[in-house]
Design a protein around this motif. Structure first.
Motif, PDB file in Angstrom:
ATOM      1  N   ALA A  10     -30.543  12.950 -36.536  1.00  0.00           N
ATOM      2  CA  ALA A  10     -30.780  11.923 -37.550  1.00  0.00           C
ATOM      3  C   ALA A  10     -30.535  10.572 -36.895  1.00  0.00           C
ATOM      4  N   HIS A  11     -30.868   9.501 -37.622  1.00  0.00           N
ATOM      5  CA  HIS A  11     -30.692   8.148 -37.078  1.00  0.00           C
ATOM      6  C   HIS A  11     -30.054   7.275 -38.140  1.00  0.00           C
ATOM      7  N   ASP A  12     -29.020   6.533 -37.749  1.00  0.00           N
ATOM      8  CA  ASP A  12     -28.297   5.694 -38.700  1.00  0.00           C
ATOM      9  C   ASP A  12     -27.992   4.333 -38.061  1.00  0.00           C
ATOM     10  N   ARG A  13     -28.887   3.373 -38.290  1.00  0.00           N
ATOM     11  CA  ARG A  13     -28.677   1.991 -37.831  1.00  0.00           C
ATOM     12  C   ARG A  13     -28.259   1.927 -36.360  1.00  0.00           C
ATOM     13  N   VAL A  17     -27.410  10.476 -34.625  1.00  0.00           N
ATOM     14  CA  VAL A  17     -26.422  11.424 -35.126  1.00  0.00           C
ATOM     15  C   VAL A  17     -26.888  12.832 -34.772  1.00  0.00           C
ATOM     16  N   LEU A  18     -26.130  13.512 -33.917  1.00  0.00           N
ATOM     17  CA  LEU A  18     -26.453  14.866 -33.480  1.00  0.00           C
ATOM     18  C   LEU A  18     -25.415  15.809 -34.074  1.00  0.00           C
ATOM     19  N   THR A  19     -25.866  16.786 -34.837  1.00  0.00           N
ATOM     20  CA  THR A  19     -24.967  17.680 -35.563  1.00  0.00           C
ATOM     21  C   THR A  19     -25.093  19.098 -35.026  1.00  0.00           C
ATOM     22  N   VAL A  53     -24.568   7.471 -29.501  1.00  0.00           N
ATOM     23  CA  VAL A  53     -24.721   8.809 -30.056  1.00  0.00           C
ATOM     24  C   VAL A  53     -23.440   9.194 -30.789  1.00  0.00           C
ATOM     25  N   LEU A  54     -23.589   9.784 -31.976  1.00  0.00           N
ATOM     26  CA  LEU A  54     -22.462  10.365 -32.706  1.00  0.00           C
ATOM     27  C   LEU A  54     -22.665  11.870 -32.758  1.00  0.00           C
TER      28      LEU A  54
END
Length: 246
Positions: A10-13, A17-19, A53-54
């Motif tokens: 996903a992408h957040d600003r 975001v890698l889950t 990256v989160l």
């Protein structure tokens, strides 16, 4: 039939975001998960809209370590070295968020990230010594982060510890309440500034990977094929004490 990815994106600003999404095996480091995560990291590096990256997870476990049921001993240690190296050499910072348990190789993944936060739901343990093994490959990032006396204790005893202790010894950067401020700081930094600052911060880990990884991969393979490790893993599966326990 198309296999569902084990890492959701996903992408957040400006943050990719890698889950980790392999709850059936507690997000264990299978060859498939490592491949999916490496692909996602490569994509994040190519994407000019991504600043950092989160890395997070589904379920109650951040990462349980190697997936021996899926892959056996095989190429696992070498694949894990490759993943650690990819995180260390990525031009963008990688932040880990652990809302659950981390064991064995999962602690190596956590330590490889540039910044790590954890909630009070997280617990940590280097379980290798209790299985007749050693934290071979994961010692490279862990010893680059953790207080040496604390690393010696937890490598040897396999004791479980909590987030407060993980922060105290340097395995985790901060409690998860600091995450918003960390991401705000990364969004405010320039891409060049982040890349060059990360290169400075990861220099010792990259040097350790270059000089010591091959030997530790060999050690890991030797230990996994030993009689003591076979007994340790049987005992774990059978939920009993191994033969050497006093």
């Amino acid at each position: 039939m198309t296999t569902a990815p084990l890492v959701r994106r996903a992408h957040d600003r400006g943050i990719a975001v890698l889950t980790l999404d392999s709850p059936h095996n507690r997000n264990a480091l299978s060859a498939a998960l490592i491949a999916d995560l490496t692909d996602a990291l490569d994509a994040a590096e190519r994407d000019e809209a991504v600043r950092a990256v989160l890395l997070t997870h589904t379920g109650s476990t951040f990462c349980a370590g190697a997936d021996l049921k899926a892959d056996g001993i095989g190429k696992g240690p070498g694949l894990l070295v490759g993943l650690i190296r990819r995180i260390a050499t990525l031009a963008k910072p990688v932040v880990a968020k652990a809302d659950g348990h981390a064991r064995a190789g999962g602690l190596g993944l956590l330590a490889a990230c540039d910044i790590a936060v954890a909630s009070d739901a997280a617990t940590f343990a280097f379980t290798e010594s209790r299985l007749g093994l050693a934290p071979s490959v994961i010692s490279l990032p862990v010893l680059d982060r953790v207080d040496p006396r604390a690393a010696g204790r937890y490598f040897l005893t396999g004791e479980r510890f909590d987030t407060a202790e993980a922060v105290r010894i340097g395995l985790v950067t901060a409690w998860d309440e600091a995450l918003d401020g960390i991401l705000a700081g990364l969004r405010a930094a320039s891409p060049q500034g982040l890349a060059e600052s990360k290169a400075v911060a990861t220099r010792s880990l990259r040097e350790a990977l270059d000089s010591g990884a091959e030997e530790l991969v060999r050690q890991s393979a030797r230990l996994f094929t030993s009689a003591e490790a076979a007994e340790g893993m049987r005992a774990f599966v059978e939920r009993r004490d191994p033969s050497w326990a006093l």
